[in-house]
Design a protein around this motif. Sequence first.
Motif, PDB file in Angstrom:
ATOM      1  N   LEU A  44       0.843  -1.187   0.000  1.00 43.79           N
ATOM      2  CA  LEU A  44       0.000   0.000   0.000  1.00 43.79           C
ATOM      3  C   LEU A  44       0.876   1.234   0.000  1.00 43.79           C
ATOM      4  CD1 LEU A  44      -2.748  -0.815   2.659  1.00 43.79           C
ATOM      5  CD2 LEU A  44      -3.039  -0.671   0.193  1.00 43.79           C
ATOM      6  N   ASP A  45       0.378   2.300  -0.604  1.00 43.22           N
ATOM      7  CA  ASP A  45       1.063   3.579  -0.534  1.00 43.22           C
ATOM      8  C   ASP A  45       0.029   4.682  -0.646  1.00 43.22           C
ATOM      9  OD1 ASP A  45       4.298   4.265  -0.886  1.00 43.22           O
ATOM     10  OD2 ASP A  45       2.929   5.935  -1.250  1.00 43.22           O
ATOM     11  N   ILE A  46       0.381   5.876  -0.162  1.00 42.44           N
ATOM     12  CA  ILE A  46      -0.516   7.030  -0.282  1.00 42.44           C
ATOM     13  C   ILE A  46      -0.358   7.709  -1.642  1.00 42.44           C
ATOM     14  CG2 ILE A  46      -0.631   7.453   2.193  1.00 42.44           C
ATOM     15  CD1 ILE A  46       1.382   9.751   1.774  1.00 42.44           C
ATOM     16  N   SER A  47       0.659   7.335  -2.381  1.00 42.89           N
ATOM     17  CA  SER A  47       0.973   7.963  -3.662  1.00 42.89           C
ATOM     18  C   SER A  47       0.558   7.076  -4.832  1.00 42.89           C
ATOM     19  CB  SER A  47       2.480   8.236  -3.747  1.00 42.89           C
ATOM     20  OG  SER A  47       2.867   8.511  -5.077  1.00 42.89           O
ATOM     21  N   ALA A  48      -0.318   7.594  -5.692  1.00 39.22           N
ATOM     22  CA  ALA A  48      -0.707   6.856  -6.892  1.00 39.22           C
ATOM     23  C   ALA A  48       0.498   6.594  -7.786  1.00 39.22           C
ATOM     24  CB  ALA A  48      -1.792   7.614  -7.650  1.00 39.22           C
ATOM     25  N   THR A  49       1.444   7.525  -7.822  1.00 37.90           N
ATOM     26  CA  THR A  49       2.656   7.344  -8.632  1.00 37.90           C
ATOM     27  C   THR A  49       3.462   6.155  -8.136  1.00 37.90           C
ATOM     28  OG1 THR A  49       2.740   9.697  -9.149  1.00 37.90           O
ATOM     29  CG2 THR A  49       4.787   8.458  -9.429  1.00 37.90           C
ATOM     30  N   PHE A  64       1.827 -10.800  -6.156  1.00 38.46           N
ATOM     31  CA  PHE A  64       1.905  -9.371  -5.878  1.00 38.46           C
ATOM     32  C   PHE A  64       0.565  -8.673  -6.082  1.00 38.46           C
ATOM     33  CE2 PHE A  64       2.476  -5.021  -7.446  1.00 38.46           C
ATOM     34  CZ  PHE A  64       3.219  -4.475  -6.421  1.00 38.46           C
ATOM     35  N   ARG A  65       0.218  -7.825  -5.094  1.00 35.22           N
ATOM     36  CA  ARG A  65      -0.912  -6.898  -5.204  1.00 35.22           C
ATOM     37  C   ARG A  65      -0.487  -5.580  -4.591  1.00 35.22           C
ATOM     38  NH1 ARG A  65      -5.978  -8.121  -2.517  1.00 35.22           N
ATOM     39  NH2 ARG A  65      -4.659  -8.743  -0.816  1.00 35.22           N
ATOM     40  N   ILE A  66      -1.041  -4.480  -5.105  1.00 32.59           N
ATOM     41  CA  ILE A  66      -0.710  -3.148  -4.582  1.00 32.59           C
ATOM     42  C   ILE A  66      -1.943  -2.271  -4.657  1.00 32.59           C
ATOM     43  CG2 ILE A  66       0.151  -2.299  -6.810  1.00 32.59           C
ATOM     44  CD1 ILE A  66       2.194  -1.206  -4.050  1.00 32.59           C
ATOM     45  N   GLY A  67      -2.081  -1.344  -3.707  1.00 32.75           N
ATOM     46  CA  GLY A  67      -3.211  -0.429  -3.714  1.00 32.75           C
ATOM     47  C   GLY A  67      -2.885   0.850  -2.966  1.00 32.75           C
TER      48      GLY A  67
END
Length: 182
Positions: A44-49, A64-67
Amino acid sequence: MEGQPHEAHPHSCGAGWCRGGGDRAGAGRWTGELLKHCSSYQGLDISATCVEVCQEKFGKDPKFRIGLTDGNSLPGVADQSVDLVWSFDVFVHINDTDVEAYLREIARVLKPGGRTVLHHGSAGGAHGGWRSNLTTAKMNELAAKQGLVVKSQIDGWQDGGTFHAAGLYEDIITTLEKPGHG
């Protein structure tokens, strides 16, 4: 304080967690290592980039998953479903109120016996570097409030003949455990 950051190895894009082995994303500095040791990985991250960069780097790996996250929660992560939460270069920049919110979420998602490895400041921002107001004592207090037990706190680790400091500003790497066995 000397030792290894953790047996499971380091972190993701920024932060994430593993099942079968966890991390806030960033640009993926530790993700490749974590993927080697996890049956599944969620970042997870707060940055869409940062999410896009990690998706490009690791998106072909079926584990792998990311959001995106709002900055103090772990959305989409089920209660007691995670073995390891790893975060490096995240908690050094967030203040204690947000650390408390994340620790509450980490305690929620960790399986009994699960661990979290967190890189954080120790001196309350006294040395600059855009560091948070967090101290080691405050981290320990906030962790205990969420029922998490401090297993180790190190300021660096030895790899062969090289010592790697946890950071430039008296940073610490804390390993916490949720009591019980999964």
